[in-house]
Design a protein around this motif. Structure first.
Motif, PDB file in Angstrom:
ATOM      1  N   GLU A   1       0.839  -1.208   0.000  1.00  0.00           N
ATOM      2  CA  GLU A   1       0.000   0.000   0.000  1.00  0.00           C
ATOM      3  C   GLU A   1       0.870   1.252   0.000  1.00  0.00           C
ATOM      4  OE1 GLU A   1      -3.512   2.162   2.681  1.00  0.00           O
ATOM      5  OE2 GLU A   1      -2.815   0.146   3.169  1.00  0.00           O
TER       6      GLU A   1
ATOM      7  N   GLN B   1       4.037   1.445  -0.865  1.00  0.00           N
ATOM      8  CA  GLN B   1       4.810   1.476  -2.091  1.00  0.00           C
ATOM      9  C   GLN B   1       3.998   2.060  -3.238  1.00  0.00           C
ATOM     10  OE1 GLN B   1       7.284  -1.891  -4.329  1.00  0.00           O
ATOM     11  NE2 GLN B   1       5.077  -2.111  -4.575  1.00  0.00           N
ATOM     12  N   PHE B   2       2.762   1.574  -3.400  1.00  0.00           N
ATOM     13  CA  PHE B   2       1.929   2.065  -4.501  1.00  0.00           C
ATOM     14  C   PHE B   2       1.637   3.557  -4.361  1.00  0.00           C
ATOM     15  CE2 PHE B   2       0.201  -2.485  -4.893  1.00  0.00           C
ATOM     16  CZ  PHE B   2       1.124  -2.777  -5.873  1.00  0.00           C
ATOM     17  N   GLU B   3       1.465   4.020  -3.143  1.00  0.00           N
ATOM     18  CA  GLU B   3       1.189   5.443  -2.918  1.00  0.00           C
ATOM     19  C   GLU B   3       2.359   6.299  -3.405  1.00  0.00           C
ATOM     20  OE1 GLU B   3       0.388   8.506   0.849  1.00  0.00           O
ATOM     21  OE2 GLU B   3       0.335   6.339   1.150  1.00  0.00           O
TER      22      GLU B   3
ATOM     23  N   PHE C   1       4.115   6.298 -12.847  1.00  0.00           N
ATOM     24  CA  PHE C   1       3.404   5.706 -13.970  1.00  0.00           C
ATOM     25  C   PHE C   1       2.555   6.726 -14.723  1.00  0.00           C
ATOM     26  CE2 PHE C   1       4.584   2.171 -11.344  1.00  0.00           C
ATOM     27  CZ  PHE C   1       4.888   1.163 -12.244  1.00  0.00           C
ATOM     28  N   ALA C   2       2.235   7.840 -14.056  1.00  0.00           N
ATOM     29  CA  ALA C   2       1.458   8.891 -14.708  1.00  0.00           C
ATOM     30  C   ALA C   2       2.340  10.006 -15.252  1.00  0.00           C
ATOM     31  CB  ALA C   2       0.458   9.479 -13.707  1.00  0.00           C
ATOM     32  N   SER C   3       3.654   9.837 -15.194  1.00  0.00           N
ATOM     33  CA  SER C   3       4.579  10.914 -15.542  1.00  0.00           C
ATOM     34  C   SER C   3       4.854  10.989 -17.035  1.00  0.00           C
ATOM     35  CB  SER C   3       5.903  10.724 -14.802  1.00  0.00           C
ATOM     36  OG  SER C   3       6.596   9.591 -15.312  1.00  0.00           O
TER      37      SER C   3
ATOM     38  N   THR D   1       4.867   5.301  -5.564  1.00  0.00           N
ATOM     39  CA  THR D   1       5.286   5.048  -6.946  1.00  0.00           C
ATOM     40  C   THR D   1       4.238   5.398  -7.996  1.00  0.00           C
ATOM     41  OG1 THR D   1       4.563   2.729  -6.823  1.00  0.00           O
ATOM     42  CG2 THR D   1       6.863   3.209  -6.233  1.00  0.00           C
ATOM     43  N   ALA D   2       2.984   5.578  -7.594  1.00  0.00           N
ATOM     44  CA  ALA D   2       1.921   5.851  -8.572  1.00  0.00           C
ATOM     45  C   ALA D   2       2.230   7.036  -9.483  1.00  0.00           C
ATOM     46  CB  ALA D   2       0.589   6.061  -7.846  1.00  0.00           C
ATOM     47  N   PRO D   3       2.768   8.156  -8.958  1.00  0.00           N
ATOM     48  CA  PRO D   3       3.046   9.290  -9.854  1.00  0.00           C
ATOM     49  C   PRO D   3       4.031   8.969 -10.968  1.00  0.00           C
ATOM     50  CG  PRO D   3       3.041  10.006  -7.557  1.00  0.00           C
ATOM     51  CD  PRO D   3       2.992   8.518  -7.538  1.00  0.00           C
TER      52      PRO D   3
END
Length: 252
Positions: free
Chosen positions: A219, A221-223, A229-231, A225-227
Motif C-alpha cells: 500500500e 509502495q503504490f502510494e 506511472f502517470a509521468s 510510486t503511482a506518480p
C-alpha cells in the motif's frame, strides 16, 4: 583545496584531497564535502555522484590532530564530514582504494553502493582510540550486514580486507587495484542514463520500506510510486523503446 569536484555527463565526482593525511577529515574538508553534497542535491544536471579519495586511500576517518586542536568535524545538519547525516537526494557511490577507516568507513556506509579496489582495507577502528563509531557505524552497519558480523567489526576495531566486506554484501564490485574510481563512474553513468524520477522514487522506497511493517508494504509502495506511472517520463520511456532511440528525460 580540501576536495576536488567535477561534473561530467550527469555524474559528479567528489575527491577528498588530503593525501598527506590519508584523506582524514578536518573541519575545512567537512565543510567542503557538505557544500559539494548540497550541490549534488540541487543541480538538476547531476543524476548520480561518486565520492573517493586522492593518493591511493579513501579516508582514514577523523583527523585526530584536528580533533586535538578542537576542530569540530561533525556538522550540525549533515554529520561527520558533512556527509553521514546529510539528506542525500541522489544516488552516491563510494569508490574505495586503500584505507576506509573509522569515519571513512562511515562515509562509505552512507552511500548507496560501493566499488572497491582489490587491496582496499576497511575498519571501524574507533574503539582502539577510546572512541565510538557514532557517525553511522553503530546504527547503519547492523542494517547492512548480519548483526553478529557487525558486532565483530564494531567491538574489535580490527581492519579487514575487501573480500570480507564483499562476502557480507557491503561491497558491490571488487576491481583491480587503482580501478575503483573508473568502475564507479561507469556504474554511475548507467544510473544517470535512467529516468531521474524513476530512480529517485525507487531509491526512496528502498530506503523507507526497511521500516515498514509487512502489512503496509505494498500500500505504501503504490502510494509513492503511482506518480511515476502517470509521468511524462514514463510515456517518454515507452515511446523511446518503441522508436528504438535513447529517451530524453524531463524528470517529471
Amino acid at each position: 583545496m580540501p576536495i576536488e569536484f567535477q561534473i561530467d555527463d550527469g555524474v559528479a565526482v567528489i575527491t577528498i584531497n588530503r593525501p598527506e593525511a590519508r584523506n582524514a577529515i578536518d573541519r575545512e574538508t567537512a565543510l567542503a564535502v557538505e557544500a559539494a553534497a548540497q550541490q549534488v542535491n540541487t543541480d538538476p544536471a547531476i543524476r548520480c555522484a561518486v565520492i573517493t579519495g586522492a593518493g591511493g586511500n579513501f579516508c582514514a576517518g577523523m583527523d585526530l590532530k584536528a580533533f586535538l586542536r578542537g576542530e569540530v568535524v561533525r556538522l550540525p545538519q549533515t554529520g561527520f564530514a558533512g556527509m553521514t547525516q546529510s539528506d542525500l537526494q541522489k544516488p552516491f557511490i563510494a569508490a574505495v582504494e586503500g584505507y576506509a577507516l573509522a569515519g571513512g568507513f562511515e562515509i562509505m556506509l552512507a552511500c548507496d553502493m560501493v566499488v572497491a579496489g582489490s587491496t582496499a582495507k576497511f575498519g571501524l577502528t574507533e574503539v582502539k582510540r577510546g572512541l565510538v563509531a557514532n557517525a553511522g557505524g553503530l546504527v547503519r552497519l547492523p542494517r547492512q550486514m548480519p548483526v553478529k558480523l557487525a558486532a565483530e567489526f564494531v567491538l574489535t576495531g580490527e581492519i579487514y580486507p575487501v573480500e570480507r566486506l564483499a562476502d557480507a554484501g557491503l561491497v558491490n564490485r571488487v576491481v583491480e587495484e587503482g580501478q575503483a574510481l573508473a568502475e564507479a563512474i561507469k556504474l554511475a553513468q548507467v544510473i544517470a542514463a535512467n529516468g531521474p524520477m524513476a530512480v529517485a522514487v525507487s531509491r526512496r522506497v528502498l530506503k523507507e520500506s526497511l521500516e515498514w511493517s509487512e502489512a503496509e508494504l505494498f500500500e505504501r509502495q503504490f502510494e509513492i510510486t503511482a506518480p511515476v506511472f502517470a509521468s511524462a517520463d514514463a510515456r517518454e520511456g515507452a515511446a523511446a523503446f518503441a522508436e528504438k532511440r535513447k529517451p530524453v528525460w524531463k524528470g517529471c
